[in-house]
Design a protein around this motif. Sequence first.
Motif, PDB file in Angstrom:
ATOM      1  N   LYS A 278      96.245  -2.634 -70.355  1.00  0.00           N
ATOM      2  CA  LYS A 278      97.614  -2.776 -70.547  1.00  0.00           C
ATOM      3  C   LYS A 278      97.923  -1.142 -71.034  1.00  0.00           C
ATOM      4  O   LYS A 278      97.392  -0.044 -71.938  1.00  0.00           O
ATOM      5  N   THR A 279      99.445  -0.675 -70.908  1.00  0.00           N
ATOM      6  CA  THR A 279      99.641   0.009 -71.739  1.00  0.00           C
ATOM      7  C   THR A 279     100.910   0.403 -72.541  1.00  0.00           C
ATOM      8  O   THR A 279     101.092  -0.724 -72.569  1.00  0.00           O
ATOM      9  N   THR A 280     100.417   0.913 -74.056  1.00  0.00           N
ATOM     10  CA  THR A 280     102.119   1.131 -74.552  1.00  0.00           C
ATOM     11  C   THR A 280     103.277   1.214 -73.804  1.00  0.00           C
ATOM     12  O   THR A 280     103.730   1.965 -72.689  1.00  0.00           O
ATOM     13  N   ASP A 281     104.582   0.840 -74.826  1.00  0.00           N
ATOM     14  CA  ASP A 281     105.365   0.401 -74.390  1.00  0.00           C
ATOM     15  C   ASP A 281     106.367   2.117 -74.306  1.00  0.00           C
ATOM     16  O   ASP A 281     107.004   2.061 -73.258  1.00  0.00           O
ATOM     17  N   ILE A 282     106.272   2.844 -75.174  1.00  0.00           N
ATOM     18  CA  ILE A 282     106.678   3.723 -75.575  1.00  0.00           C
ATOM     19  C   ILE A 282     106.447   4.991 -74.468  1.00  0.00           C
ATOM     20  O   ILE A 282     107.195   5.510 -73.180  1.00  0.00           O
ATOM     21  N   TYR A 283     104.857   5.905 -74.582  1.00  0.00           N
ATOM     22  CA  TYR A 283     104.575   6.424 -73.840  1.00  0.00           C
ATOM     23  C   TYR A 283     103.839   6.087 -72.075  1.00  0.00           C
ATOM     24  O   TYR A 283     103.066   7.058 -72.028  1.00  0.00           O
ATOM     25  N   GLY A 284     103.327   4.696 -72.386  1.00  0.00           N
ATOM     26  CA  GLY A 284     102.073   4.476 -71.176  1.00  0.00           C
ATOM     27  C   GLY A 284     101.255   4.966 -71.778  1.00  0.00           C
ATOM     28  O   GLY A 284     100.131   4.841 -70.623  1.00  0.00           O
ATOM     29  N   LEU A 285     100.583   4.545 -72.528  1.00  0.00           N
ATOM     30  CA  LEU A 285      99.289   5.185 -73.285  1.00  0.00           C
ATOM     31  C   LEU A 285      98.425   4.089 -72.295  1.00  0.00           C
ATOM     32  O   LEU A 285      98.487   2.240 -73.547  1.00  0.00           O
ATOM     33  N   PRO A 286      97.337   4.677 -72.430  1.00  0.00           N
ATOM     34  CA  PRO A 286      96.742   2.819 -71.430  1.00  0.00           C
ATOM     35  C   PRO A 286      95.912   3.298 -72.780  1.00  0.00           C
ATOM     36  O   PRO A 286      94.649   3.132 -73.557  1.00  0.00           O
ATOM     37  N   TYR A 287      95.114   0.621 -73.426  1.00  0.00           N
ATOM     38  CA  TYR A 287      94.113   0.380 -74.078  1.00  0.00           C
ATOM     39  C   TYR A 287      93.618  -0.013 -73.927  1.00  0.00           C
ATOM     40  O   TYR A 287      93.698  -0.936 -72.502  1.00  0.00           O
TER      41      TYR A 287
ATOM     42  N   VAL B 118      82.632  -3.942 -70.370  1.00  0.00           N
ATOM     43  CA  VAL B 118      81.264  -2.719 -71.003  1.00  0.00           C
ATOM     44  C   VAL B 118      81.174  -1.788 -70.123  1.00  0.00           C
ATOM     45  O   VAL B 118      81.303  -0.393 -70.018  1.00  0.00           O
ATOM     46  N   SER B 119      81.054  -2.537 -68.260  1.00  0.00           N
ATOM     47  CA  SER B 119      80.328  -1.726 -67.356  1.00  0.00           C
ATOM     48  C   SER B 119      81.383  -0.841 -66.908  1.00  0.00           C
ATOM     49  O   SER B 119      81.165  -0.025 -66.274  1.00  0.00           O
ATOM     50  N   ALA B 120      82.764  -1.054 -67.004  1.00  0.00           N
ATOM     51  CA  ALA B 120      83.541   0.111 -66.622  1.00  0.00           C
ATOM     52  C   ALA B 120      84.374   0.967 -67.485  1.00  0.00           C
ATOM     53  O   ALA B 120      85.319   1.330 -67.480  1.00  0.00           O
ATOM     54  N   ALA B 121      83.875   0.442 -68.907  1.00  0.00           N
ATOM     55  CA  ALA B 121      84.398   1.329 -70.111  1.00  0.00           C
ATOM     56  C   ALA B 121      84.383   3.134 -70.077  1.00  0.00           C
ATOM     57  O   ALA B 121      84.873   3.293 -70.519  1.00  0.00           O
ATOM     58  N   PRO B 122      83.314   3.580 -69.408  1.00  0.00           N
ATOM     59  CA  PRO B 122      83.155   5.259 -68.417  1.00  0.00           C
ATOM     60  C   PRO B 122      85.161   5.680 -68.594  1.00  0.00           C
ATOM     61  O   PRO B 122      85.812   6.624 -68.303  1.00  0.00           O
ATOM     62  N   ALA B 123      84.774   4.610 -67.154  1.00  0.00           N
ATOM     63  CA  ALA B 123      86.041   4.629 -66.931  1.00  0.00           C
ATOM     64  C   ALA B 123      87.826   4.974 -67.635  1.00  0.00           C
ATOM     65  O   ALA B 123      88.740   5.436 -67.145  1.00  0.00           O
ATOM     66  N   GLN B 124      87.351   3.495 -68.056  1.00  0.00           N
ATOM     67  CA  GLN B 124      88.560   3.177 -68.772  1.00  0.00           C
ATOM     68  C   GLN B 124      88.694   4.384 -69.673  1.00  0.00           C
ATOM     69  O   GLN B 124      89.705   4.611 -70.413  1.00  0.00           O
ATOM     70  N   PHE B 125      87.787   4.616 -70.470  1.00  0.00           N
ATOM     71  CA  PHE B 125      87.683   5.403 -71.672  1.00  0.00           C
ATOM     72  C   PHE B 125      88.362   7.482 -70.717  1.00  0.00           C
ATOM     73  O   PHE B 125      90.043   7.728 -71.503  1.00  0.00           O
ATOM     74  N   LYS B 126      88.564   7.040 -69.576  1.00  0.00           N
ATOM     75  CA  LYS B 126      88.758   8.533 -69.285  1.00  0.00           C
ATOM     76  C   LYS B 126      90.215   8.717 -68.723  1.00  0.00           C
ATOM     77  O   LYS B 126      91.069   9.289 -68.828  1.00  0.00           O
ATOM     78  N   THR B 127      90.579   6.934 -68.599  1.00  0.00           N
ATOM     79  CA  THR B 127      91.852   6.686 -68.023  1.00  0.00           C
ATOM     80  C   THR B 127      92.780   7.083 -69.993  1.00  0.00           C
ATOM     81  O   THR B 127      93.789   6.884 -69.258  1.00  0.00           O
ATOM     82  N   MET B 128      91.954   5.682 -71.018  1.00  0.00           N
ATOM     83  CA  MET B 128      92.371   6.957 -71.963  1.00  0.00           C
ATOM     84  C   MET B 128      92.768   8.011 -72.004  1.00  0.00           C
ATOM     85  O   MET B 128      93.746   8.502 -73.520  1.00  0.00           O
ATOM     86  N   ALA B 129      91.791   8.753 -72.444  1.00  0.00           N
ATOM     87  CA  ALA B 129      92.232  10.128 -72.306  1.00  0.00           C
ATOM     88  C   ALA B 129      93.344  10.644 -72.056  1.00  0.00           C
ATOM     89  O   ALA B 129      93.602  11.069 -72.021  1.00  0.00           O
ATOM     90  N   GLU B 130      92.870  10.547 -70.462  1.00  0.00           N
ATOM     91  CA  GLU B 130      94.516  10.850 -69.354  1.00  0.00           C
ATOM     92  C   GLU B 130      95.653  10.380 -69.953  1.00  0.00           C
ATOM     93  O   GLU B 130      96.586  11.396 -69.534  1.00  0.00           O
ATOM     94  N   GLY B 131      95.838   9.490 -70.348  1.00  0.00           N
ATOM     95  CA  GLY B 131      97.253   8.910 -70.284  1.00  0.00           C
ATOM     96  C   GLY B 131      97.324   9.345 -72.104  1.00  0.00           C
ATOM     97  O   GLY B 131      99.260  10.094 -71.995  1.00  0.00           O
ATOM     98  N   ILE B 132      96.834   9.651 -72.204  1.00  0.00           N
ATOM     99  CA  ILE B 132      96.832  10.142 -74.105  1.00  0.00           C
ATOM    100  C   ILE B 132      97.398  11.852 -73.632  1.00  0.00           C
ATOM    101  O   ILE B 132      98.704  12.141 -74.172  1.00  0.00           O
TER     102      ILE B 132
END
Length: 197
Positions: free
Chosen positions: A2-11, A18-32
């Motif tokens: 999901k993403t935060t309301d204001i800036y759309g930061l993924p979390y 857990v197997s998708a963690a690398p892709a999820q961390f990449k998505t979080m970093a790109e959102g930030i």
Amino acid sequence: MKTTDIYGLPYIEAGDLVSAAPAQFKTMAEGIETALAEVDSRNTPAGVKPVIATTLEALAAQTGVTGQTGYVTADTTTANNGPYFWNGSAWLPYATGGMLDDLRNQLTQGYESGTFSGQTNGDAVAEISWKSHTTKPAGMVVTRLRIDNQSDDSTVYIVPYLWSLRPGSAWVRFRNNLMNTWATTYAVSFCWFAWWD
């Protein structure tokens, strides 16, 4: 994710694998990074400087930084002139005083309300005049109010009736049900609400 309301930061959520963690961390970093780039661009000369255009069409051809102000200065359609802001994908007009007045008029054009305190006339009628309408309303509601120096019996037995709806006014007629007569020259107080289609 999901993403935060204001800036759309993924979390990450509890159900994410857990197997998708690398892709999820990449998505979080790109959102930030995207959110930081948006904040940084607002603090640049280009991000805080208004975008000026002579027509709305010319302004629409340009992009801005989210929240940046734009101005249309000489459009042949005068309603298009004035301040705008970039919402991330388009220039939208700021609400001007005229726009707010128009909106206020739209919100109140369909009804009127008020309180009457006074005496009925010789026909037991209290007349309400419309403030901003010249046509007959679709309906009206009247609610009797108790006057401080009147007895409870008076409040219960003096009953309002919506007698007439007219283009310029309404008549509310009062009946004294205890005496089985009309309440002529009687002190009354009531709230009313009228609406138009």
